[in-house]
Motif scaffolding. Sequence first.
Motif, PDB file in Angstrom:
ATOM      1  N   GLY A 163     -20.057  85.734 -58.080  1.00 41.64           N
ATOM      2  CA  GLY A 163     -19.878  86.391 -59.372  1.00 41.64           C
ATOM      3  C   GLY A 163     -20.413  85.592 -60.543  1.00 41.64           C
ATOM      4  O   GLY A 163     -20.482  86.109 -61.659  1.00 41.64           O
ATOM      5  N   GLU A 164     -20.783  84.329 -60.303  1.00 43.86           N
ATOM      6  CA  GLU A 164     -21.349  83.498 -61.363  1.00 43.86           C
ATOM      7  C   GLU A 164     -22.861  83.714 -61.442  1.00 43.86           C
ATOM      8  O   GLU A 164     -23.492  84.197 -60.507  1.00 43.86           O
ATOM      9  CB  GLU A 164     -21.059  82.012 -61.094  1.00 43.86           C
ATOM     10  N   THR A 165     -23.423  83.330 -62.563  1.00 45.41           N
ATOM     11  CA  THR A 165     -24.871  83.345 -62.730  1.00 45.41           C
ATOM     12  C   THR A 165     -25.305  82.017 -63.332  1.00 45.41           C
ATOM     13  O   THR A 165     -24.514  81.319 -63.977  1.00 45.41           O
ATOM     14  CB  THR A 165     -25.324  84.486 -63.663  1.00 45.41           C
ATOM     15  N   GLY A 166     -26.572  81.668 -63.112  1.00 45.52           N
ATOM     16  CA  GLY A 166     -27.107  80.453 -63.713  1.00 45.52           C
ATOM     17  C   GLY A 166     -27.606  79.482 -62.674  1.00 45.52           C
ATOM     18  O   GLY A 166     -27.910  79.833 -61.528  1.00 45.52           O
ATOM     19  N   THR A 167     -27.696  78.210 -63.080  1.00 43.40           N
ATOM     20  CA  THR A 167     -28.223  77.146 -62.224  1.00 43.40           C
ATOM     21  C   THR A 167     -27.078  76.302 -61.694  1.00 43.40           C
ATOM     22  O   THR A 167     -26.234  75.835 -62.468  1.00 43.40           O
ATOM     23  CB  THR A 167     -29.207  76.264 -63.010  1.00 43.40           C
ATOM     24  N   VAL A 168     -27.057  76.106 -60.389  1.00 45.00           N
ATOM     25  CA  VAL A 168     -25.999  75.359 -59.718  1.00 45.00           C
ATOM     26  C   VAL A 168     -26.554  74.026 -59.231  1.00 45.00           C
ATOM     27  O   VAL A 168     -27.592  73.985 -58.569  1.00 45.00           O
ATOM     28  CB  VAL A 168     -25.448  76.149 -58.513  1.00 45.00           C
ATOM     29  N   ILE A 169     -25.865  72.939 -59.564  1.00 46.20           N
ATOM     30  CA  ILE A 169     -26.180  71.629 -59.001  1.00 46.20           C
ATOM     31  C   ILE A 169     -25.272  71.437 -57.789  1.00 46.20           C
ATOM     32  O   ILE A 169     -24.048  71.382 -57.921  1.00 46.20           O
ATOM     33  CB  ILE A 169     -25.937  70.493 -60.012  1.00 46.20           C
ATOM     34  N   ALA A 170     -25.867  71.353 -56.608  1.00 45.21           N
ATOM     35  CA  ALA A 170     -25.086  71.195 -55.381  1.00 45.21           C
ATOM     36  C   ALA A 170     -25.732  70.142 -54.496  1.00 45.21           C
ATOM     37  O   ALA A 170     -26.948  69.942 -54.522  1.00 45.21           O
ATOM     38  CB  ALA A 170     -24.995  72.527 -54.629  1.00 45.21           C
ATOM     39  N   ALA A 171     -24.902  69.463 -53.697  1.00 46.08           N
ATOM     40  CA  ALA A 171     -25.412  68.431 -52.792  1.00 46.08           C
ATOM     41  C   ALA A 171     -26.518  68.999 -51.915  1.00 46.08           C
ATOM     42  O   ALA A 171     -26.397  70.101 -51.380  1.00 46.08           O
ATOM     43  CB  ALA A 171     -24.275  67.902 -51.927  1.00 46.08           C
TER      44      ALA A 171
END
Length: 335
Positions: A163-171
């Motif tokens: 449900g979120e939008t945008g850029t995700v910083i993930a391992a």
Amino acid sequence: MTDAPTPDHPTLTLFPDLGDLYRLQPQFNAGTVVELLRARNVREVLWASGPDPDHPLRDALPAAGIAIREGFTADWAWADAEHAELQSYLQQYPQGRERMRDAARAEQAFADELTAPLTAARIPALLDAARTYHATLKDRLDEGPGTRWHARRLDELAARLTGETGTVIAALDDLPGLLDRLPGAALADLHAAAPGELSRVRALADRAWQLRDEDDLNALLEALARETGDRVTPRAELDAAAASIYLAVGDLAAARTLLERAAHALTDDQPRSLPGLVLARLGQVRDAQGDRDLALRTYRAVLALSHVPQVARETADLGLTTPFTLELPDDPGAE
């Protein structure tokens, strides 16, 4: 009405996080990340990586004007404890020890991929290596304590991102699993990315903080002196890094001059770890010069900061009880 996500217009763009490895990769460091995010007009990232308060991006992104939105991760320290218990159990049996050796070989193979010279173009290959690594762990140790509950953690993380939008910083090693669980997500397109000036200056500072026996110290000092600095790597950090080189060879006067200049140049909009690092090292130099009272005040100033990197806090805590003394190596060239 919101359009359905497509490969060209994903609701979430996943960006790989390398943690402390950013400090070791000249062409893919914290400055590189800022450049890549700026090129995409990203003003905020969703933080879905580890909780390390001293993470390089927690310095670089806010200093560059890119906000970090929290709330997508949980404390999984208990999973590490369960993993340690499983290792202790498996060590008691020949078959268990063999399984652990297989897992260790897989972990080393993945580590070799991560520590090899890295550019943005290599990210897809690293994702393949991550898939192989996690598949091997699951096969040899089973999902659960053996994998630190990797699948369960990814399920929870994906649910929080849904449900979120945008850029995700993930391992980086979580990205394959997240892509499987988030149909509207896509990996950031990095194939044509090239490091720029922010990346170059950040690489220089990272290198200066990590001295090696074979380093040409004069060349490093000259390179640091030539730079004017930027928001990710300000002039104050370049001075502090140069001061550490002078301290390493016993030139306390030069180190103190640079550190005091760096301390006077500190501002609120600079990387949040920088004041603690500068003042902790300045306290040591003042101590080594016999200026104990001023050194004590400097250590206390470190501990009064709103954010203090662990290494700076440990330095200040120790300095309050034990005066810092300089021990030079037994190398005639360093005397």
